[in-house]
Design an enzyme around this catalytic site. Structure first.
Site, PDB file in Angstrom:
ATOM      1  N   TYR A 101       0.852  -1.324   0.141  1.00  0.00           N
ATOM      2  CA  TYR A 101       0.070  -0.168   0.158  1.00  0.00           C
ATOM      3  C   TYR A 101       0.755   1.041   0.030  1.00  0.00           C
ATOM      4  O   TYR A 101       0.440   2.251  -0.482  1.00  0.00           O
ATOM      5  CB  TYR A 101      -0.851  -0.153   1.283  1.00  0.00           C
ATOM      6  CG  TYR A 101      -1.987  -1.057   0.969  1.00  0.00           C
ATOM      7  CD1 TYR A 101      -2.871  -0.508   0.045  1.00  0.00           C
ATOM      8  CD2 TYR A 101      -2.221  -1.868   1.994  1.00  0.00           C
ATOM      9  CE1 TYR A 101      -4.068  -1.417  -0.205  1.00  0.00           C
ATOM     10  CE2 TYR A 101      -3.260  -2.809   1.579  1.00  0.00           C
ATOM     11  CZ  TYR A 101      -4.407  -2.571   0.583  1.00  0.00           C
ATOM     12  OH  TYR A 101      -5.495  -3.535   0.525  1.00  0.00           O
ATOM     13  N   GLU A 199      -0.370 -29.561  12.080  1.00  0.00           N
ATOM     14  CA  GLU A 199      -0.990 -28.865  10.831  1.00  0.00           C
ATOM     15  C   GLU A 199      -2.282 -28.036  11.569  1.00  0.00           C
ATOM     16  O   GLU A 199      -2.141 -26.911  10.946  1.00  0.00           O
ATOM     17  CB  GLU A 199      -1.130 -29.684   9.666  1.00  0.00           C
ATOM     18  CG  GLU A 199      -1.964 -28.837   8.566  1.00  0.00           C
ATOM     19  CD  GLU A 199      -2.287 -29.794   7.279  1.00  0.00           C
ATOM     20  OE1 GLU A 199      -2.890 -29.048   6.433  1.00  0.00           O
ATOM     21  OE2 GLU A 199      -1.962 -30.909   7.091  1.00  0.00           O
ATOM     22  N   ASP A 251      -2.302 -33.792   7.911  1.00  0.00           N
ATOM     23  CA  ASP A 251      -3.450 -34.577   6.960  1.00  0.00           C
ATOM     24  C   ASP A 251      -2.687 -35.419   6.066  1.00  0.00           C
ATOM     25  O   ASP A 251      -1.545 -35.096   5.557  1.00  0.00           O
ATOM     26  CB  ASP A 251      -4.422 -33.664   6.302  1.00  0.00           C
ATOM     27  CG  ASP A 251      -5.387 -32.741   7.225  1.00  0.00           C
ATOM     28  OD1 ASP A 251      -5.425 -33.188   8.159  1.00  0.00           O
ATOM     29  OD2 ASP A 251      -5.747 -31.743   6.679  1.00  0.00           O
TER      30      ASP A 251
END
Length: 366
Positions: A101, A199, A251
Site C-alpha cells: 500500500y 498442521e 493431514d
C-alpha cells in the site's frame, strides 16, 4: 537495542544500498542496468550435502533494463531499496502488506506495485541479491497466529524490556504466540523430549485438551497450515540448540506433504534461506496413506488436482526417497485422502493414547 541488532541493521542497510550503487555504476560505465537472480523453479534446486538442505542451483535469470518490463522491475527495486534504507535509518518497521500500500504514495506511478504478490516477491529478490534476511530489513508478515505449548521456558524481548515465559505455566489454552522474529527469543530451559509440529488447529486443540504435551513432555507447535517463516525458524532452533527430535503431523494429502516438506527440506521460493529455516532431520508421522489402510479411516476421493500434485511430488527431488515413493504410489493406488481428525472415528482419545505413541515409538522418538 543491542549491539548485535545494530550491527545487523547496519549490514542490511549497506547491502541494500549496494544494490542501488551497482545500478549507478552500470549506468556510469555505459552498461544497461541489470540484476542476476537464481531461477526459482523445481528444476533449479539441488541437494547441499554439507548443509543437508535443498538450495538453488546454478541456473540464473537476468533482470535487465533492456526491456520495458525489465526496466519497471528494476525501478521498483530501487524505490523499495530507498524505502527500506529509510525505514532502517528511522528505526521503524512495516508489514509486507503495508509495503504494497505504501507504494501507492510513491511519486513515480511505474514504481507502484500491481498487487501484494509482486511486492512480496521483490522483497524475496532483495534478500537473495543482498544476502540479508527480510527480518533485518525490519519487514514482517501479518501475524501467522502460530503458537507453542509445552515444557519450555524462554526469554523474549518486548518494548518494556525482557520477560520470561513458561510455555505451559504462563499461558492459556491457546499457548505462546510465536513472534515474527524468533531470533529475539532466548531458550532458558526445557524438560521436553521432542517437538511435535501439528498442521491443523483442531488437532492441536485436541492434543492440548488431552494433555499430550504434559504426558509425553512434548513441545506442540501449531503450524497453522503452510507454516510461516517464523514457525519454521523456531522449529529449527528447537532442534539445533536444544537437540530435540522434530516430528511433523499433518493431514494425509499432497498439500500436507508439502507442509512437511517446507519444514524439513525448505520451500522452492525460499531456498536461499534453507540453512536458516529448514530442519532436515524432521520426521513425518502421518497421516500416511498406509494409515488410511491400516486404520480404515474415513476418507475423501482424490481430486484431479490432488492426483496431479502427487505425480508432481514424485518428480520433486525433495520427495525422491523410498518412503515417499512407496507412500505416494500407495495413495495413487487407493485413490483416497484423509484428514488428521479422521482418527476421531476411533474415539477422541485414540490419537493421544494409541496413534501418536505407537508411531513415535516406531520412529524411535519415544
Amino acid at each position: 537495542m543491542s549491539e548485535t541488532h545494530t550491527s545487523d541493521e547496519t549490514e542490511a542497510r549497506d547491502q541494500l544500498l549496494a544494490i542501488a550503487e551497482q545500478f549507478y555504476d552500470q549506468f556510469a560505465d555505459g552498461d544497461i542496468p541489470r540484476m542476476s537472480l537464481p531461477t526459482r523453479s523445481k528444476s533449479n534446486i539441488e541437494y547441499d550435502e554439507d548443509a543437508d538442505v535443498w538450495v538453488y542451483g546454478d541456473s540464473q535469470s537476468t533482470r535487465s533494463a533492456n526491456s520495458v518490463r525489465g526496466a519497471r522491475k528494476l525501478l521498483k527495486s530501487v524505490y523499495t531499496v530507498d524505502f527500506l534504507a529509510q525505514q532502517l535509518d528511522e528505526g521503524r518497521s512495516s508489514t509486507l502488506r503495508e509495503l504494497y500500500y505504501l507504494s501507492e504514495s510513491w511519486d513515480e506511478a511505474e514504481a507502484q506495485f500491481n498487487d501484494q504478490s509482486e511486492s512480496d516477491k521483490l522483497v524475496e529478490d532483495l534478500e537473495i541479491v543482498s544476502g540479508v534476511k527480510r527480518e533485518d530489513f525490519h519487514m514482517r508478515p501479518e501475524e501467522s497466529g502460530a503458537k507453542v505449548m509445552g515444557p519450555l521456558r524462554l526469554r523474549e524481548q518486548t518494548r518494556r524490556g525482557d520477560r520470561e515465559i513458561h510455555c505451559q505455566e504462563d499461558v492459556g489454552q491457546g499457548g505462546y504466540q510465536i513472534p515474527n522474529n524468533p531470533d529475539t527469543i532466548d531458550f532458558l530451559d526445557t524438560d521436553a523430549d521432542f517437538v511435535l509440529c501439528v498442521e491443523t488447529g483442531g488437532m492441536r486443540d485436541r492434543l492440548v485438551e488431552n494433555g499430550f504435551d504434559d504426558d509425553y513432555n512434548a513441545i506442540v507447535v501449531h503450524l497453522g497450515g503452510q507454516p510461516a517463516r517464523a514457525t519454521r525458524r523456531l522449529t529449527k532452533r528447537l532442534h539445533d540448540e536444544l537437540d530435540l527430535p522434530v516430528t511433523v503431523f499433518t493431514d494425509g494429502d499432497p498439500w500436507s506433504y508439502r507442509i512437511y516438506g517446507s519444514v524439513a527440506y525448505g520451500s522452492i521460493k525460499s531456498a536461499h534461506l534453507s540453512e536458516y529455516l529448514a530442519t532436515p532431520q524432521a520426521q513425518f508421522i502421518g497421516i500416511r496413506p498406509q494409515d488410511i489402510v491400516d486404520y480404515d479411516l474415513p476418507t475423501d476421493p482424490l481430486s484431479d488436482s490432488d492426483v496431479n500434485a502427487l505425480e508432481s511430488e514424485l518428480e520433486d527431488p525433495r520427495f525422491q526417497s523410498d518412503f515417499w515413493t512407496e507412500q505416494i504410489g500407495l495413495q495413487l493406488d487407493i485413490d483416497k485422502k484423509a484428514e488428521q481428525q479422521a482418527l476421531a472415528s476411533r474415539g477422541l482419545d485414540f490419537v493421544t493414547d494409541t496413534y501418536l505413541p505407537e508411531r513415535l515409538a516406531e520412529m524411535g522418538v519415544l
